[in-house]
Design a protein around this motif. Structure first.
Motif, PDB file in Angstrom:
ATOM      1  N   ARG A 215     -58.747  80.778  -3.245  1.00  0.00           N
ATOM      2  CA  ARG A 215     -57.908  79.570  -3.141  1.00  0.00           C
ATOM      3  C   ARG A 215     -56.601  79.840  -2.396  1.00  0.00           C
ATOM      4  N   GLY A 216     -56.304  78.955  -1.460  1.00  0.00           N
ATOM      5  CA  GLY A 216     -55.053  79.026  -0.712  1.00  0.00           C
ATOM      6  C   GLY A 216     -55.055  80.013   0.442  1.00  0.00           C
ATOM      7  N   ALA A 217     -56.059  80.858   0.515  1.00  0.00           N
ATOM      8  CA  ALA A 217     -56.061  81.903   1.550  1.00  0.00           C
ATOM      9  C   ALA A 217     -56.097  81.315   2.951  1.00  0.00           C
ATOM     10  N   SER A 218     -56.961  80.355   3.195  1.00  0.00           N
ATOM     11  CA  SER A 218     -57.072  79.808   4.554  1.00  0.00           C
ATOM     12  C   SER A 218     -55.798  79.072   4.971  1.00  0.00           C
ATOM     13  N   ARG A 219     -55.073  78.546   4.004  1.00  0.00           N
ATOM     14  CA  ARG A 219     -53.855  77.796   4.308  1.00  0.00           C
ATOM     15  C   ARG A 219     -52.630  78.696   4.474  1.00  0.00           C
ATOM     16  N   HIS A 220     -52.544  79.774   3.709  1.00  0.00           N
ATOM     17  CA  HIS A 220     -51.335  80.591   3.684  1.00  0.00           C
ATOM     18  C   HIS A 220     -51.462  81.967   4.339  1.00  0.00           C
ATOM     19  N   ALA A 221     -52.672  82.466   4.412  1.00  0.00           N
ATOM     20  CA  ALA A 221     -52.856  83.825   4.948  1.00  0.00           C
ATOM     21  C   ALA A 221     -52.842  83.823   6.470  1.00  0.00           C
ATOM     22  N   VAL A 222     -52.547  84.969   7.019  1.00  0.00           N
ATOM     23  CA  VAL A 222     -52.658  85.181   8.462  1.00  0.00           C
ATOM     24  C   VAL A 222     -53.827  86.142   8.657  1.00  0.00           C
ATOM     25  N   SER A 223     -54.830  85.675   9.372  1.00  0.00           N
ATOM     26  CA  SER A 223     -56.014  86.485   9.618  1.00  0.00           C
ATOM     27  C   SER A 223     -55.707  87.584  10.622  1.00  0.00           C
ATOM     28  N   LEU A 224     -56.366  88.691  10.476  1.00  0.00           N
ATOM     29  CA  LEU A 224     -56.227  89.784  11.440  1.00  0.00           C
ATOM     30  C   LEU A 224     -57.430  89.788  12.387  1.00  0.00           C
ATOM     31  N   GLN A 225     -57.828  88.604  12.833  1.00  0.00           N
ATOM     32  CA  GLN A 225     -58.972  88.482  13.734  1.00  0.00           C
ATOM     33  C   GLN A 225     -58.593  88.528  15.202  1.00  0.00           C
ATOM     34  N   THR A 226     -57.336  88.160  15.514  1.00  0.00           N
ATOM     35  CA  THR A 226     -56.914  88.172  16.919  1.00  0.00           C
ATOM     36  C   THR A 226     -55.621  88.971  17.044  1.00  0.00           C
ATOM     37  N   TYR A 227     -55.354  89.391  18.252  1.00  0.00           N
ATOM     38  CA  TYR A 227     -54.129  90.130  18.527  1.00  0.00           C
ATOM     39  C   TYR A 227     -52.919  89.260  18.206  1.00  0.00           C
ATOM     40  N   GLU A 228     -52.962  88.007  18.629  1.00  0.00           N
ATOM     41  CA  GLU A 228     -51.837  87.097  18.423  1.00  0.00           C
ATOM     42  C   GLU A 228     -51.578  86.845  16.937  1.00  0.00           C
ATOM     43  N   SER A 229     -52.632  86.634  16.154  1.00  0.00           N
ATOM     44  CA  SER A 229     -52.426  86.400  14.720  1.00  0.00           C
ATOM     45  C   SER A 229     -51.935  87.671  14.027  1.00  0.00           C
ATOM     46  N   THR A 230     -52.325  88.823  14.540  1.00  0.00           N
ATOM     47  CA  THR A 230     -51.844  90.082  13.985  1.00  0.00           C
ATOM     48  C   THR A 230     -50.347  90.245  14.244  1.00  0.00           C
ATOM     49  N   LEU A 231     -49.886  89.821  15.417  1.00  0.00           N
ATOM     50  CA  LEU A 231     -48.448  89.853  15.697  1.00  0.00           C
ATOM     51  C   LEU A 231     -47.686  88.906  14.771  1.00  0.00           C
ATOM     52  N   GLU A 232     -48.282  87.742  14.466  1.00  0.00           N
ATOM     53  CA  GLU A 232     -47.655  86.814  13.513  1.00  0.00           C
ATOM     54  C   GLU A 232     -47.559  87.460  12.129  1.00  0.00           C
ATOM     55  N   CYS A 233     -48.593  88.169  11.730  1.00  0.00           N
ATOM     56  CA  CYS A 233     -48.571  88.884  10.444  1.00  0.00           C
ATOM     57  C   CYS A 233     -47.440  89.911  10.454  1.00  0.00           C
ATOM     58  N   ASN A 234     -47.274  90.617  11.564  1.00  0.00           N
ATOM     59  CA  ASN A 234     -46.187  91.593  11.678  1.00  0.00           C
ATOM     60  C   ASN A 234     -44.831  90.919  11.542  1.00  0.00           C
TER      61      ASN A 234
END
Length: 190
Positions: A117-136
């Protein structure tokens, strides 16, 4: 009669493995092997957790696809794939049409949150380079390297290799003088 044109959609693990194998089996065939990807870089996705925590790791994670296509005497096209017309044997890209005799579709997958629950809305996936930079950016904003401040709470979704490695790296990155709570949320048993 020349060799059939083979188009590989995707410059990830499967696409580049196919390229390597085909170039060995077929021998020199300049321009007859074409790799199409929206990004100019191949990323080692199994190391994205490292980049999410520490940007200095980038040099071991991202490589120009042309390194691989040049070695295979293949052509690389940086373009988005719009659609494939299988009857006409044509790939429609953001940079035009590409005909093929053989087509390999190696475009990868999408993240699954397995009902957490809530993961798709709040988490940042590490599937793309760009989303990984957002996680950083989000991890950096927590101030893990500072000695003071509120105790950050981080939830890692997934207890696979990257989830466990990422959690361990976060703990190490925070240092011994900093309190941080890292939880791992995994798919509930069925």
């Amino acid at each position: 009669m020349g060799m059939d044109r083979i188009v590989i959609l995707g410059g990830g693990y499967a696409g580049l493995a196919a390229l390597r194998r085909l170039s060995r089996v077929l021998g020199p065939s300049p321009g007859q092997l074409i790799v199409i990807d929206a990004s100019a870089y191949h990323c080692v996705k199994t190391r994205f957790h490292e980049l999410a925590v520490d940007l200095s790791r980038e040099r071991w994670i991202r490589f120009p696809i042309t390194w691989f296509t040049d070695a295979a005497r293949a052509r690389f096209m940086e373009a988005s794939i719009r659609k494939v017309d299988f009857r006409r044997r044509t790939v429609f890209t953001s940079k035009g049409e590409v005909g093929y005799e053989r087509l390999l579709i190696t475009l990868g997958g999408q993240p699954s949150y397995f009902g957490v629950r809530g993961a798709s809305r709040h988490a940042v996936s590490l599937q793309t380079y760009e989303s990984t930079l957002e996680c950083n950016r989000r991890i950096t904003a927590l101030g893990l390297r500072t000695a003071t401040g509120p105790t950050p709470r981080i939830v890692v979704c997934g207890a696979g290799l990257e989830g466990i490695e990422g959690a361990a790296m976060l703990r190490q990155y925070a240092g011994s003088g900093r309190s941080v709570v890292i939880s791992i949320a995994n798919r509930p048993p069925s």
